[in-house]
Design a protein around this motif. Structure first.
Motif, PDB file in Angstrom:
ATOM      1  N   TRP A  83     -27.284 -27.184  24.221  1.00 31.64           N
ATOM      2  CA  TRP A  83     -28.099 -26.535  23.193  1.00 31.64           C
ATOM      3  C   TRP A  83     -29.372 -25.946  23.789  1.00 31.64           C
ATOM      4  O   TRP A  83     -29.975 -26.531  24.682  1.00 31.64           O
ATOM      5  CB  TRP A  83     -28.506 -27.549  22.116  1.00 31.64           C
ATOM      6  CG  TRP A  83     -27.361 -28.031  21.302  1.00 31.64           C
ATOM      7  CD1 TRP A  83     -26.548 -29.101  21.574  1.00 31.64           C
ATOM      8  CD2 TRP A  83     -26.884 -27.457  20.087  1.00 31.64           C
ATOM      9  NE1 TRP A  83     -25.598 -29.232  20.605  1.00 31.64           N
ATOM     10  CE2 TRP A  83     -25.771 -28.234  19.670  1.00 31.64           C
ATOM     11  CE3 TRP A  83     -27.287 -26.383  19.297  1.00 31.64           C
ATOM     12  CZ2 TRP A  83     -25.061 -27.964  18.508  1.00 31.64           C
ATOM     13  CZ3 TRP A  83     -26.584 -26.101  18.134  1.00 31.64           C
ATOM     14  CH2 TRP A  83     -25.482 -26.882  17.754  1.00 31.64           C
ATOM     15  N   LYS A  84     -29.785 -24.807  23.242  1.00 34.25           N
ATOM     16  CA  LYS A  84     -31.093 -24.227  23.527  1.00 34.25           C
ATOM     17  C   LYS A  84     -31.948 -24.354  22.272  1.00 34.25           C
ATOM     18  O   LYS A  84     -31.559 -23.892  21.200  1.00 34.25           O
ATOM     19  CB  LYS A  84     -30.976 -22.751  23.905  1.00 34.25           C
ATOM     20  CG  LYS A  84     -32.331 -22.085  24.130  1.00 34.25           C
ATOM     21  CD  LYS A  84     -32.191 -20.600  24.430  1.00 34.25           C
ATOM     22  CE  LYS A  84     -33.567 -19.954  24.601  1.00 34.25           C
ATOM     23  NZ  LYS A  84     -33.448 -18.478  24.855  1.00 34.25           N
ATOM     24  N   ILE A  85     -33.086 -25.004  22.391  1.00 31.66           N
ATOM     25  CA  ILE A  85     -33.995 -25.130  21.254  1.00 31.66           C
ATOM     26  C   ILE A  85     -34.735 -23.806  21.083  1.00 31.66           C
ATOM     27  O   ILE A  85     -35.505 -23.401  21.948  1.00 31.66           O
ATOM     28  CB  ILE A  85     -34.984 -26.290  21.456  1.00 31.66           C
ATOM     29  CG1 ILE A  85     -34.229 -27.600  21.718  1.00 31.66           C
ATOM     30  CG2 ILE A  85     -35.885 -26.419  20.233  1.00 31.66           C
ATOM     31  CD1 ILE A  85     -33.273 -28.016  20.636  1.00 31.66           C
ATOM     32  N   VAL A  86     -34.513 -23.145  19.961  1.00 30.80           N
ATOM     33  CA  VAL A  86     -35.144 -21.856  19.670  1.00 30.80           C
ATOM     34  C   VAL A  86     -36.483 -22.071  18.955  1.00 30.80           C
ATOM     35  O   VAL A  86     -37.483 -21.428  19.275  1.00 30.80           O
ATOM     36  CB  VAL A  86     -34.217 -20.977  18.814  1.00 30.80           C
ATOM     37  CG1 VAL A  86     -34.873 -19.626  18.516  1.00 30.80           C
ATOM     38  CG2 VAL A  86     -32.876 -20.777  19.512  1.00 30.80           C
ATOM     39  N   VAL A  87     -36.492 -22.983  18.000  1.00 34.28           N
ATOM     40  CA  VAL A  87     -37.710 -23.305  17.246  1.00 34.28           C
ATOM     41  C   VAL A  87     -37.793 -24.810  17.084  1.00 34.28           C
ATOM     42  O   VAL A  87     -36.812 -25.452  16.680  1.00 34.28           O
ATOM     43  CB  VAL A  87     -37.713 -22.639  15.849  1.00 34.28           C
ATOM     44  CG1 VAL A  87     -38.929 -23.091  15.043  1.00 34.28           C
ATOM     45  CG2 VAL A  87     -37.690 -21.123  15.962  1.00 34.28           C
ATOM     46  N   SER A  88     -38.946 -25.376  17.399  1.00 35.11           N
ATOM     47  CA  SER A  88     -39.233 -26.786  17.143  1.00 35.11           C
ATOM     48  C   SER A  88     -40.670 -26.837  16.663  1.00 35.11           C
ATOM     49  O   SER A  88     -41.604 -26.740  17.460  1.00 35.11           O
ATOM     50  CB  SER A  88     -39.047 -27.623  18.417  1.00 35.11           C
ATOM     51  OG  SER A  88     -39.368 -28.984  18.174  1.00 35.11           O
ATOM     52  N   ALA A  89     -40.860 -26.973  15.349  1.00 39.78           N
ATOM     53  CA  ALA A  89     -42.195 -26.730  14.803  1.00 39.78           C
ATOM     54  C   ALA A  89     -42.466 -27.574  13.567  1.00 39.78           C
ATOM     55  O   ALA A  89     -41.556 -28.087  12.906  1.00 39.78           O
ATOM     56  CB  ALA A  89     -42.352 -25.245  14.456  1.00 39.78           C
ATOM     57  N   SER A  90     -43.750 -27.698  13.282  1.00 34.06           N
ATOM     58  CA  SER A  90     -44.252 -28.206  12.015  1.00 34.06           C
ATOM     59  C   SER A  90     -45.040 -27.066  11.389  1.00 34.06           C
ATOM     60  O   SER A  90     -46.069 -26.658  11.927  1.00 34.06           O
ATOM     61  CB  SER A  90     -45.145 -29.432  12.234  1.00 34.06           C
ATOM     62  OG  SER A  90     -45.804 -29.789  11.042  1.00 34.06           O
ATOM     63  N   ARG A  91     -44.551 -26.532  10.281  1.00 33.81           N
ATOM     64  CA  ARG A  91     -45.154 -25.336   9.683  1.00 33.81           C
ATOM     65  C   ARG A  91     -45.827 -25.668   8.359  1.00 33.81           C
ATOM     66  O   ARG A  91     -45.213 -26.253   7.458  1.00 33.81           O
ATOM     67  CB  ARG A  91     -44.090 -24.252   9.485  1.00 33.81           C
ATOM     68  CG  ARG A  91     -43.624 -23.651  10.817  1.00 33.81           C
ATOM     69  CD  ARG A  91     -42.586 -22.600  10.618  1.00 33.81           C
ATOM     70  NE  ARG A  91     -42.239 -21.957  11.891  1.00 33.81           N
ATOM     71  CZ  ARG A  91     -41.095 -21.323  12.105  1.00 33.81           C
ATOM     72  NH1 ARG A  91     -40.196 -21.223  11.137  1.00 33.81           N
ATOM     73  NH2 ARG A  91     -40.859 -20.767  13.281  1.00 33.81           N
ATOM     74  N   GLU A  92     -47.059 -25.260   8.271  1.00 36.95           N
ATOM     75  CA  GLU A  92     -47.861 -25.578   7.091  1.00 36.95           C
ATOM     76  C   GLU A  92     -47.594 -24.603   5.958  1.00 36.95           C
ATOM     77  O   GLU A  92     -47.390 -23.410   6.173  1.00 36.95           O
ATOM     78  CB  GLU A  92     -49.351 -25.550   7.443  1.00 36.95           C
ATOM     79  CG  GLU A  92     -50.260 -26.059   6.330  1.00 36.95           C
ATOM     80  CD  GLU A  92     -51.719 -26.112   6.759  1.00 36.95           C
ATOM     81  OE1 GLU A  92     -52.180 -27.208   7.094  1.00 36.95           O
ATOM     82  OE2 GLU A  92     -52.369 -25.037   6.759  1.00 36.95           O
TER      83      GLU A  92
END
Length: 206
Positions: A173-182
Motif C-alpha cells: 500500500w501507498k499512503i496517499v492521505v493520513s490526516a486529522s482535518r478540522e
C-alpha cells in the motif's frame, strides 16, 4: 447496537442524515476515475448516490433494511441511469466478507466499532480493494472527546489515521492521505464547536 436498534433509529425520523455526501468522500474521490465502488455502512445512500451520479458502479452495504429501502427509493426517483448502477445489500458488517481484490474504491465513513471488530472489518475491506484501487476510511478523531460534540464514549471506538495505516502492509500500500482535518459542527446545546475527522486514503499497489 444490533439490526433492530438501527432500524428503530431510522424509523424515528423521516431522514436520519442529510442527503448530502460526506465532505471527505467528495474531497478524496472527485478526481478518481469511476469504476467499481463499495460503500460500507451506506445508510440512506447519500454517498452511494453521489458516486453513482458520477459514473461509479456501487455496491451499497448496510445493517439496516430501513436505511437501504430509503436509499433505493431515492436512487429510483433520480432515474434508471443512477439506480441501475447501484446494488443494495443487507449485511452484518461485523461478519460479512466482501469479495477480494474487486473494487476500485472502498469507502467506510464513520464506522465506529470496538477495536477488535473494527480492525477485522478494515482488514477485510483492504483485501477487497483491487490492485491500483483506493481505500478511504473516515472517522471521528479521538480528540473530539475533549469537545462538547456528541461522541461515543466507550474506549477504543474512535481512531486516528495512523491506527488505520498500521493495519496495512507497507509493501502493498501507498499512503496517499493520513490526516486529522478540522471542521465545525453544532453540539447538543446548539453551540458551534471545532472537531476533527480522521482521514486515511491508501492506494493498493498494482
Amino acid at each position: 447496537m444490533d439490526e433492530e436498534f438501527w432500524n428503530e433509529r431510522y424509523r424515528s425520523s423521516s431522514a436520519l442524515w442529510s442527503a448530502n455526501p460526506n465532505s471527505e468522500l467528495v474531497r478524496e474521490a472527485s478526481d478518481l476515475v469511476p469504476g467499481s465502488a463499495l460503500d460500507i455502512g451506506c445508510g440512506e445512500g447519500a454517498d452511494t448516490i453521489w458516486l453513482a451520479e458520477r459514473g461509479w458502479r456501487v455496491t451499497a452495504v448496510d445493517f439496516s433494511t430501513v436505511a437501504l429501502e430509503r436509499g433505493a427509493a431515492r436512487a429510483h426517483s433520480l432515474g434508471a441511469e443512477v439506480a441501475d448502477r447501484i446494488e443494495w445489500r443487507h449485511e452484518n458488517l461485523t461478519a460479512w466478507v466482501p469479495p477480494e481484490a474487486t473494487y476500485d474504491l472502498v469507502s467506510a465513513q464513520f464506522m465506529h466499532l470496538p477495536r477488535a471488530e473494527r480492525e477485522s472489518l478494515f482488514s477485510r475491506l483492504a483485501a477487497s480493494v483491487a490492485p491500483g484501487g483506493h481505500l478511504l476510511i473516515v472517522g471521528h478523531h479521538p480528540s473530539d472527546l475533549q469537545t462538547t460534540a456528541r461522541r461515543p464514549s466507550l474506549p477504543g471506538l474512535l481512531y486516528t489515521a495512523s491506527d488505520v495505516a498500521a493495519g496495512l502492509d507497507p509493501l502493498a500500500w501507498k499512503i496517499v492521505v493520513s490526516a486529522s482535518r478540522e471542521r465545525t459542527t453544532t453540539d447538543p446545546g446548539g453551540r458551534t464547536v471545532n472537531i476533527n475527522d480522521t482521514v486515511l486514503r491508501a492506494r493498493r499497489q498494482a
